[in-house]
Design a protein around this motif. Sequence first.
Motif, short mmCIF file in Angstrom:
data_model
loop_
_atom_site.label_atom_id
_atom_site.label_comp_id
_atom_site.label_asym_id
_atom_site.label_seq_id
_atom_site.Cartn_x
_atom_site.Cartn_y
_atom_site.Cartn_z
N HIS A 27 0.84 -1.21 0.00
CA HIS A 27 0.00 0.00 0.00
C HIS A 27 0.87 1.25 0.00
CE1 HIS A 27 -3.40 2.61 0.78
NE2 HIS A 27 -2.72 3.14 1.77
N ASP A 28 1.89 1.29 0.85
CA ASP A 28 2.79 2.44 0.91
C ASP A 28 3.53 2.62 -0.41
OD1 ASP A 28 2.00 2.85 3.51
OD2 ASP A 28 3.80 1.94 4.39
N GLU A 31 1.12 3.96 -3.03
CA GLU A 31 0.86 5.38 -2.80
C GLU A 31 2.01 6.24 -3.30
OE1 GLU A 31 -1.90 7.12 -1.84
OE2 GLU A 31 -2.76 5.13 -2.20
N GLU A 35 1.80 8.90 -6.38
CA GLU A 35 2.21 10.30 -6.25
C GLU A 35 3.18 10.68 -7.36
OE1 GLU A 35 3.73 10.77 -2.29
OE2 GLU A 35 1.76 10.46 -1.38
#
Length: 134
Positions: A27-28, A31, A35
């Motif tokens: 998930h990190d 993300e 970005e």
Amino acid sequence: MDDTNGRNGAGRTDRTIHREVSAPHAHDELESLREELDRIDGQLLDSVRDRIDVCARIAVVKRRSAIPMMQPRRVGAVHEHARSYAQRHDLSVDFLRNLYDLLIAETCRVEDAIIDAVEPPDELGVRVRAVGGD
């Protein structure tokens, strides 16, 4: 302990458990990549706007000099550049041809609007928003 179907006692496969354990890290990572993609998309949109702005200035010169809007040789050169770029960078030639078809169609619309306008465009301040569009 696995049953005979390769499942653990909770009824999930070992691969499912692995995905659940690594999900926070994934998930990190997603993300962060999203970005990065958003920043690139912003640059792409700015570049498209800048390209259309230059074409609007070209239209002013064409209008002032009574040069026809459509320049088939130039269109061919732009397509050839995109084809060559695609081949050098292992990208889809069809994708870039389709992308440039869209870009060229929009710049033709902008140029037509400027060349055919009743009022002469402000040569120093011509911008895409001045010719409108959806």
